[in-house]
Design a protein around this motif. Structure first.
Motif, short mmCIF file in Angstrom:
data_model
loop_
_atom_site.label_atom_id
_atom_site.label_comp_id
_atom_site.label_asym_id
_atom_site.label_seq_id
_atom_site.Cartn_x
_atom_site.Cartn_y
_atom_site.Cartn_z
N GLN A 61 5.86 2.25 -11.22
CA GLN A 61 6.01 3.63 -10.76
C GLN A 61 6.21 3.71 -9.26
O GLN A 61 7.02 4.49 -8.75
CB GLN A 61 4.80 4.46 -11.18
CG GLN A 61 4.70 4.73 -12.66
CD GLN A 61 3.42 5.46 -13.03
OE1 GLN A 61 2.98 6.37 -12.32
NE2 GLN A 61 2.78 5.05 -14.12
N CYS A 62 5.47 2.89 -8.52
CA CYS A 62 5.62 2.85 -7.06
C CYS A 62 7.04 2.44 -6.67
O CYS A 62 7.65 3.04 -5.77
CB CYS A 62 4.63 1.85 -6.46
SG CYS A 62 2.93 2.44 -6.32
N CYS A 63 7.56 1.43 -7.34
CA CYS A 63 8.90 0.95 -7.01
C CYS A 63 9.97 1.98 -7.40
O CYS A 63 10.95 2.15 -6.67
CB CYS A 63 9.17 -0.39 -7.71
SG CYS A 63 8.24 -1.76 -7.00
N GLU A 108 -0.05 4.99 -4.39
CA GLU A 108 -0.85 3.93 -3.77
C GLU A 108 -2.34 4.24 -3.87
O GLU A 108 -3.15 3.32 -4.09
CB GLU A 108 -0.42 3.76 -2.31
CG GLU A 108 -0.97 2.50 -1.63
CD GLU A 108 -2.36 2.71 -1.06
OE1 GLU A 108 -3.09 1.70 -0.88
OE2 GLU A 108 -2.75 3.87 -0.79
N GLU A 109 -2.70 5.51 -3.74
CA GLU A 109 -4.10 5.91 -3.89
C GLU A 109 -4.59 5.66 -5.32
O GLU A 109 -5.73 5.23 -5.53
CB GLU A 109 -4.27 7.38 -3.52
CG GLU A 109 -4.12 7.65 -2.03
CD GLU A 109 -4.11 9.13 -1.71
OE1 GLU A 109 -4.23 9.95 -2.66
OE2 GLU A 109 -3.99 9.49 -0.52
N ASP A 163 -6.17 -8.53 -6.17
CA ASP A 163 -5.77 -8.39 -4.77
C ASP A 163 -4.25 -8.35 -4.65
O ASP A 163 -3.69 -7.56 -3.87
CB ASP A 163 -6.31 -9.55 -3.94
CG ASP A 163 -7.79 -9.44 -3.64
OD1 ASP A 163 -8.35 -8.33 -3.81
OD2 ASP A 163 -8.39 -10.46 -3.24
N ARG A 164 -3.57 -9.20 -5.40
CA ARG A 164 -2.11 -9.25 -5.36
C ARG A 164 -1.49 -7.99 -5.94
O ARG A 164 -0.49 -7.49 -5.43
CB ARG A 164 -1.60 -10.49 -6.10
CG ARG A 164 -1.98 -11.81 -5.46
CD ARG A 164 -1.56 -11.87 -3.99
NE ARG A 164 -1.73 -13.17 -3.39
CZ ARG A 164 -2.85 -13.62 -2.84
NH1 ARG A 164 -3.93 -12.86 -2.84
NH2 ARG A 164 -2.92 -14.81 -2.29
N PHE A 165 -2.09 -7.47 -7.01
CA PHE A 165 -1.60 -6.20 -7.56
C PHE A 165 -1.71 -5.08 -6.52
O PHE A 165 -0.77 -4.30 -6.32
CB PHE A 165 -2.39 -5.82 -8.81
CG PHE A 165 -1.85 -6.35 -10.10
CD1 PHE A 165 -0.58 -5.98 -10.53
CD2 PHE A 165 -2.61 -7.18 -10.91
CE1 PHE A 165 -0.07 -6.45 -11.74
CE2 PHE A 165 -2.12 -7.65 -12.12
CZ PHE A 165 -0.84 -7.29 -12.52
N GLU A 166 -2.86 -5.01 -5.89
CA GLU A 166 -3.06 -3.97 -4.88
C GLU A 166 -2.07 -4.12 -3.74
O GLU A 166 -1.55 -3.13 -3.19
CB GLU A 166 -4.49 -4.01 -4.34
CG GLU A 166 -4.79 -2.84 -3.40
CD GLU A 166 -6.09 -2.99 -2.65
OE1 GLU A 166 -6.70 -1.97 -2.31
OE2 GLU A 166 -6.49 -4.13 -2.36
N LYS A 167 -1.77 -5.36 -3.38
CA LYS A 167 -0.83 -5.61 -2.29
C LYS A 167 0.55 -5.06 -2.64
O LYS A 167 1.27 -4.56 -1.76
CB LYS A 167 -0.75 -7.11 -2.00
CG LYS A 167 0.15 -7.44 -0.82
CD LYS A 167 0.18 -8.94 -0.54
CE LYS A 167 1.10 -9.25 0.63
NZ LYS A 167 1.19 -10.72 0.89
N CYS A 226 4.66 -1.08 -0.99
CA CYS A 226 5.49 0.10 -1.23
C CYS A 226 5.14 1.22 -0.25
O CYS A 226 6.02 1.88 0.31
CB CYS A 226 5.33 0.59 -2.67
SG CYS A 226 6.10 -0.48 -3.91
N GLU A 227 3.84 1.43 -0.04
CA GLU A 227 3.42 2.45 0.90
C GLU A 227 3.84 2.10 2.32
O GLU A 227 4.20 2.98 3.10
CB GLU A 227 1.90 2.64 0.85
CG GLU A 227 1.43 3.79 1.75
CD GLU A 227 -0.06 4.01 1.68
OE1 GLU A 227 -0.48 5.17 1.51
OE2 GLU A 227 -0.81 3.02 1.81
#
Length: 207
Positions: free
Chosen positions: A119-121, A151-152, A183-187, A192-193
């Motif tokens: 969704q971010c992409c 991102e939130e 951690d990698r998922f959050e990155k 994107c942000e």
């Protein structure tokens, strides 16, 4: 007003984002049909996308070297190009960590994370499609806010996923492995942000 030559810079940025979108879609599909025995092949496919994204970044850099006048400041074009490439790199990194840590069974949070990344992409692509018209656009700020919002959501998912991981208390190796994967998922969401924030800075500088 941008000319045809100037618009090529925006097209290269859009192309870079398209590779990120493809990588996110592949990651989501690979996790929804997870099979550890084919991770090697999936990594090869993902790496080809990452390689194409790198070529797009280098094409933009070569264009910057050749041309004296650019539609945006050189450092802004360079920063955006690198930030977009980082999105694809971070997505590839998730798949690599699943292989490196020999993961054979996914935690449910991983699937949810892959959907948020996709969704971010998609939102990032929407933003970059609007970016060439940023001086007149009435919607571009809303598109930036949407990426911030996603991102939130990713941050909240990360917090809850880490809480569940340590509440359920699997063995130490699994905790370490999934901590790194989360951690990698959050990155991915953070990258994107970062692109969205960079676009916002460009708009402010050119307003």
């Amino acid at each position: 007003m941008t000319g045809k030559r100037d618009h090529l810079y925006f097209e290269l940025l859009q192309e870079g984002v398209r590779y990120a979108v493809e990588a996110a879609a592949q990651l989501q599909n690979d996790l929804e049909h997870f099979d550890a025995s084919v991770l090697n092949q999936q990594i090869d496919t993902m790496h080809e996308l990452e390689h194409q994204a790198d070529l797009t970044k280098h094409q933009a850099m070569e264009k910057l070297i050749r041309e004296f006048i650019t539609p945006l400041e050189r450092e802004d074009i360079l920063g955006l190009t690198s930030a977009i490439d980082d999105v694809t790199d971070s997505i590839e990194d998730v798949l690599l960590r699943l292989y490196m840590f020999n993961i054979h069974e996914l935690r449910p949070d991983a699937l949810e994370f892959s959907r948020i990344v996709a969704q971010c992409c998609a939102a990032l692509q929407d933003l970059m499609d609007e970016f060439p018209h940023f001086r007149k656009s009435k919607t571009i700020r809303e598109k930036i806010i949407e990426i911030n919002h996603l991102e939130e959501i990713g941050d909240r998912l990360y917090t809850e996923a880490m809480h569940r991981l340590h509440t359920e208390r699997p063995d130490a190796v699994e905790i370490l492995s999934w901590t790194t994967i989360y951690d990698r998922f959050e990155k991915c969401c953070d990258m994107c942000e970062h692109v969205a924030d960079s676009v916002e800075l460009v708009i402010l500088k050119n307003s």
